[in-house]
Design a protein around this motif. Structure first.
Motif, PDB file in Angstrom:
ATOM      1  N   MET A  84     -17.107  -3.229   6.544  1.00  0.00           N
ATOM      2  CA  MET A  84     -16.548  -3.496   5.224  1.00  0.00           C
ATOM      3  C   MET A  84     -17.603  -4.139   4.326  1.00  0.00           C
ATOM      4  O   MET A  84     -18.405  -4.944   4.770  1.00  0.00           O
ATOM      5  N   THR A  85     -17.553  -3.782   3.094  1.00  0.00           N
ATOM      6  CA  THR A  85     -18.569  -4.301   2.185  1.00  0.00           C
ATOM      7  C   THR A  85     -18.382  -5.790   1.919  1.00  0.00           C
ATOM      8  O   THR A  85     -17.299  -6.301   1.911  1.00  0.00           O
ATOM      9  N   HIS A 119     -16.851  -6.070  -5.713  1.00  0.00           N
ATOM     10  CA  HIS A 119     -17.010  -5.717  -7.114  1.00  0.00           C
ATOM     11  C   HIS A 119     -15.636  -5.587  -7.741  1.00  0.00           C
ATOM     12  O   HIS A 119     -14.612  -5.647  -7.076  1.00  0.00           O
ATOM     13  N   ARG A 120     -15.683  -5.380  -9.039  1.00  0.00           N
ATOM     14  CA  ARG A 120     -14.424  -5.482  -9.767  1.00  0.00           C
ATOM     15  C   ARG A 120     -13.357  -4.521  -9.281  1.00  0.00           C
ATOM     16  O   ARG A 120     -12.252  -4.888  -9.020  1.00  0.00           O
ATOM     17  N   ARG A 121     -13.763  -3.251  -9.204  1.00  0.00           N
ATOM     18  CA  ARG A 121     -12.785  -2.276  -8.801  1.00  0.00           C
ATOM     19  C   ARG A 121     -12.367  -2.462  -7.339  1.00  0.00           C
ATOM     20  O   ARG A 121     -11.282  -2.130  -6.941  1.00  0.00           O
ATOM     21  N   VAL A 181      -7.963  -6.831  -1.864  1.00  0.00           N
ATOM     22  CA  VAL A 181      -6.731  -7.582  -1.649  1.00  0.00           C
ATOM     23  C   VAL A 181      -5.780  -6.800  -0.774  1.00  0.00           C
ATOM     24  O   VAL A 181      -5.233  -7.294   0.203  1.00  0.00           O
ATOM     25  N   ALA A 182      -5.659  -5.507  -1.142  1.00  0.00           N
ATOM     26  CA  ALA A 182      -4.728  -4.674  -0.384  1.00  0.00           C
ATOM     27  C   ALA A 182      -5.159  -4.573   1.069  1.00  0.00           C
ATOM     28  O   ALA A 182      -4.360  -4.729   1.985  1.00  0.00           O
ATOM     29  N   THR A 183      -6.473  -4.338   1.266  1.00  0.00           N
ATOM     30  CA  THR A 183      -6.949  -4.194   2.632  1.00  0.00           C
ATOM     31  C   THR A 183      -6.768  -5.492   3.405  1.00  0.00           C
ATOM     32  O   THR A 183      -6.336  -5.491   4.546  1.00  0.00           O
ATOM     33  N   PHE A 206     -12.013  -5.183  -5.900  1.00  0.00           N
ATOM     34  CA  PHE A 206     -11.226  -6.388  -5.670  1.00  0.00           C
ATOM     35  C   PHE A 206      -9.785  -6.064  -5.289  1.00  0.00           C
ATOM     36  O   PHE A 206      -9.247  -6.567  -4.301  1.00  0.00           O
ATOM     37  N   LEU A 207      -9.233  -5.154  -6.096  1.00  0.00           N
ATOM     38  CA  LEU A 207      -7.856  -4.752  -5.822  1.00  0.00           C
ATOM     39  C   LEU A 207      -7.700  -4.214  -4.420  1.00  0.00           C
ATOM     40  O   LEU A 207      -6.862  -4.633  -3.645  1.00  0.00           O
ATOM     41  N   LYS A 208      -8.598  -3.263  -4.137  1.00  0.00           N
ATOM     42  CA  LYS A 208      -8.586  -2.655  -2.808  1.00  0.00           C
ATOM     43  C   LYS A 208      -8.744  -3.727  -1.748  1.00  0.00           C
ATOM     44  O   LYS A 208      -8.104  -3.710  -0.725  1.00  0.00           O
ATOM     45  N   ALA A 251      -1.846  -8.346   8.013  1.00  0.00           N
ATOM     46  CA  ALA A 251      -0.445  -8.186   8.408  1.00  0.00           C
ATOM     47  C   ALA A 251      -0.265  -7.248   9.585  1.00  0.00           C
ATOM     48  O   ALA A 251       0.437  -7.564  10.528  1.00  0.00           O
ATOM     49  N   VAL A 276     -20.370   1.476   1.646  1.00  0.00           N
ATOM     50  CA  VAL A 276     -21.067   0.404   0.933  1.00  0.00           C
ATOM     51  C   VAL A 276     -21.701   1.009  -0.312  1.00  0.00           C
ATOM     52  O   VAL A 276     -22.542   1.893  -0.226  1.00  0.00           O
ATOM     53  N   TYR A 287      -8.212  -8.900 -13.257  1.00  0.00           N
ATOM     54  CA  TYR A 287      -7.816  -8.772 -11.851  1.00  0.00           C
ATOM     55  C   TYR A 287      -7.280 -10.073 -11.308  1.00  0.00           C
ATOM     56  O   TYR A 287      -6.303 -10.104 -10.537  1.00  0.00           O
TER      57      TYR A 287
END
Lengths: 308, 444
Positions: free
Chosen positions: B1-2, B6-8, B14-16, B10-12, B22, A3, A20
């Motif tokens: 999980m947080t 935050h912006r960075r 989505v992937a997570t 976000f990608l993670k 899945a 966190v 994004y």
């Protein structure tokens, strides 16, 4: 995940999450339909159905490490298939590109007649689906129904056996070439049309004939297009499946493991062994990747080197 | 999980999320085979909605009769695929937890379904209808005293021959395999373009039927231990017999079910076809112009004093072990395979030869198949042949064995090598595969 407070290196920057959000659809699609399936395939390839319990036994799925890979790589039928596929590529790629280049150059000569008609004629086979093309050729090849053999016999000549063990590779390659020349011809022809006409005039002033112009001016100028079609054709070669799989039930000379993808298909859909199929797929994919990278590196240095 | 996205992150994120959503689903989908769901007794007359994966010709018309009679118990037919592909699809659907309630399975595919836990144990319901079938037929769906499917149709083998060409060339119909070989030589002498018959590397089921006729017993399961004898004496005898004649070019070695074969069956290049009872229907498809020129007789025999034949094809209906409508599914399966009206419809619409004995004397069978108006007693003769049919139990890797058969025999035909050695190679490959899968195997 730890966190952490949001990192704000540039707190004033406007636009927020826009990039994004814009990227998200592509990323989601990439992850869902490419990365996850690849990961799943690798995971499947490390597992297998093994039997436990009495009576007939019950199959349960369990982790088997690299067992599937060992059996794939020691399976002589699969390795033979790989070699056969490489041979097939050695026949198909040069002859297909050679013909495509020849047709493109011919159609690009100033005195060409029926240009549009010939272009469509050469391109048309590409519009025929691979399976249909293979069936068509299958009928032409099969000794007892082949009109080609009828012609030979009518002339009193010995009829060739297209599906004999020695010739079947060429017969299959012929289907691939027949279907692929048109597409590659169009790509190369389009590249030729992009060459400024002044170049040819300059060459003519210097006394070059059409053949010299073709070989010394046109071919070097469209080299990038030739290389691109070569790479596409090579990758298509590694994926050869339709043609031999369609011919397989028609003749004894094409086995069910004739090329790697046929082995994978058989394992997955006939033998219900998705795990061996997954391992064989990973091996094939890695091979494709290695060959593609190697060829690209080699060609880039030679063909595109001077652009850098 | 947080919870901060935050912006960075976000990608993670989505992937997570993608992975998190899945992976467990895949894990669950692929590891849930072991637990046997316990089935409640259930009310066979309760409303139901059953799905039936099958590829029997025109089976929809038969199911329509059921649906009209049982409006609250609807059966939906889905023609997903045929043969082995349907089995593979069923296995996948079973793992994913949405297998159909009812499954059409060829006899040789049953062990694959059983060992994957797909086919439910139907022993309890089967007791009541066992008497509807001959013992030979019943044995096709029972393993180690348990029954896993109800037989639908059988394919006892018989010989079809071109009556007109046999007359033209003055040939006698072979009653034994020795005579078959002699006639094959005569055919070659009379017309070098013709053959009596062909050996097909593409049809393992056909070869298995020939081996059954000779008395082979490829697989025996004794308390969990498999005995594999694909290269037993009878099978080697069959293989050597055909191999000798094919390698001498007395018989053809080209596969069946190809455009060439269709032509050969039409223009008389092939004079005979050892096939099964459904062969008349196939002839209608591949050689319609030869209508009325074929005749069906019992297979040539190894021992004329003890006539026998094998099975080629035939299928049964199984019920998914995960079906929540088991009682209703059982009711339907029983109706489909033992009710006179259903059997009559299966014969009339599907062109099958039913497994149930009362189906075999159905009035629908009083007239000859369309291709053979010259043999009005076709089915009466066939019924008699059917009583001499013998089968054997299949193993859980018949699919692997069959694909080995195709490749090994294709090579043997091409190289004119010893067919008995080919049978040894199939045995070796089949045993190796069974062992690899973890079965207890005893080679004999």
């Amino acid at each position: 995940m730890p966190v952490a407070a949001p990192v704000r290196r540039r707190p004033r920057r406007r636009g927020g999450p826009t990039p994004y959000v814009l990227m998200a659809p592509a990323v989601v699609l990439l992850v869902l339909f490419l990365l996850v399936p690849i990961g799943y395939t690798v995971w499947l390839s490390l597992r297998a159905n093994r039997v436990s319990g009495g009576g007939l036994g019950i199959r349960t799925e369990r982790f088997v490490g690299l067992e599937n890979y060992t059996s794939v790589l020691t399976d002589s039928a699969y390795v033979d298939g790989l070699l056969r596929m490489l041979l097939y590529g050695l026949i198909v790629v040069p002859s297909m590109l050679g013909l495509a280049l020849l047709f493109a150059l011919l159609l690009d000569t100033p005195r060409v007649r029926f240009g549009a008609f010939s272009r469509i004629g050469i391109f048309l086979p590409y519009a025929v689906p691979g399976v249909i093309a293979s069936l068509l050729w299958g009928f032409l090849y099969l000794p007892d129904v082949s009109p080609i053999r009828d012609v030979f016999e009518g002339l009193g000549l010995p009829a060739p056996d297209f599906l004999a063990p020695g010739g079947v590779l060429f017969s299959v390659a012929n289907i691939g070439v027949w279907g692929g020349v048109g597409f590659n011809m169009i790509v190369l022809f389009t590249a030729l049309r992009g060459v400024p006409r002044e170049m040819y005039d300059a060459a003519r002033v210097d006394g070059a004939g059409e053949v010299q112009i073709a070989l010394r001016v046109k071919v070097p100028l469209i080299m990038p297009a030739i290389i691109m079609t070569a790479i596409f054709s090579m990758i298509a070669t590694l994926q050869v499946f339709n043609e031999p799989a369609t011919l397989q039930p028609l003749t004894d000379t094409v086995s069910q493991t004739w090329v790697p993808l046929m082995t994978i298909y058989r394992d997955a859909f006939v033998n219900a062994d998705i795990h061996s199929a997954a391992a064989a797929s990973v091996v094939l994919a890695l091979g494709t990747l290695a060959v593609s990278v190697a060829v690209l590196t080699l060609l880039q240095r030679r063909a595109f080197g001077r652009d850098r | 999980m947080t919870s901060h996205i935050h912006r960075r992150g976000f990608l993670k994120g989505v992937a997570t999320l993608g992975a998190a959503a899945a992976v467990p689903a895949f894990l669950a989908a692929c590891s849930g085979d072991d637990e046997e769901p316990t089935q409640p007794a259930g009310d066979p007359d309760a409303p139901a909605n059953l799905t039936f994966w099958t590829w029997t010709t025109n089976v929809q018309k038969v199911v329509d009769i059921w649906n009209a009679k049982n409006p609250t118990q609807k059966v939906t037919v889905s023609n997903q695929a045929q043969g082995e592909e349907l089995i593979t699809k069923t296995l996948t659907a079973h793992r994913a937890g949405n297998a159909p309630d009812l499954i059409h399975a060829e006899y040789q595919a049953l062990p694959v379904l059983i060992t994957n836990g797909v086919a439910a144990d139907l022993t309890a319901m089967a007791e009541g209808i066992k008497g509807e079938f001959t013992e030979g037929t019943w044995a096709l769906t029972s393993f180690g005293g348990k029954t896993y499917a109800i037989p639908q149709d059988v394919g006892p083998m018989m010989l079809y021959y071109r009556e007109d060409l046999f007359q033209q060339f003055g040939l006698t119909v072979p009653k034994t395999w020795d005579e078959f070989g002699a006639v094959a030589r005569q055919v070659r002498q009379k017309d070098a373009k013709r053959y009596l018959a062909t050996f097909s590397s593409g049809d393992p089921g056909w070869f298995a039927g020939l081996a059954e006729q000779a008395g082979a017993n490829w697989w025996v399961n004794d308390n969990g231990t498999w005995t594999v004898r694909i290269n037993d004496e009878p099978t080697r005898k069959v293989a050597s017999f055909w191999g000798g004649l094919v390698n001498e070019d007395v018989l053809s070695g080209k596969p069946m079910y190809t455009p060439e074969w269709n032509k050969a069956m039409t223009d008389g290049t092939l004079l005979a076809w050892p096939s099964a009872i459904w062969g008349a229907g196939v002839l209608e498809g591949v050689a319609p112009s030869t209508k009325g020129k074929w005749r069906m007789v019992p297979m040539p025999q190894w021992d004329a004093a003890a006539p026998a034949t094998g099975y080629w094809g035939g299928s049964a209906t199984a019920i998914s072990s995960k079906s929540s409508q088991r009682a209703q599914a059982e009711k339907f399966v029983k109706w489909l395979n033992t009710d006179q009206e259903a059997l009559d419809a299966l014969i009339a619409e599907g062109g099958i030869y039913p497994a149930a004995t009362k189906g075999q004397s159905s009035t629908q069978l009083s007239k000859a198949p369309a291709m053979m108006p010259n043999q009005p007693t076709f089915f009466a003769e066939a019924a008699e042949i059917a009583t001499t049919a013998r089968g054997f139990n299949w193993a859980p890797n018949v699919n692997v064995t069959y694909s080995q058969y195709s490749d090994i025999f294709a090579k043997a035909v091409q190289e004119k090598s010893d067919f008995a050695a080919a049978v040894d190679a199939i045995q070796a490959a089949s045993v190796a595969d069974l062992k690899k899968q973890g079965f207890e195997v005893k080679e004999a």
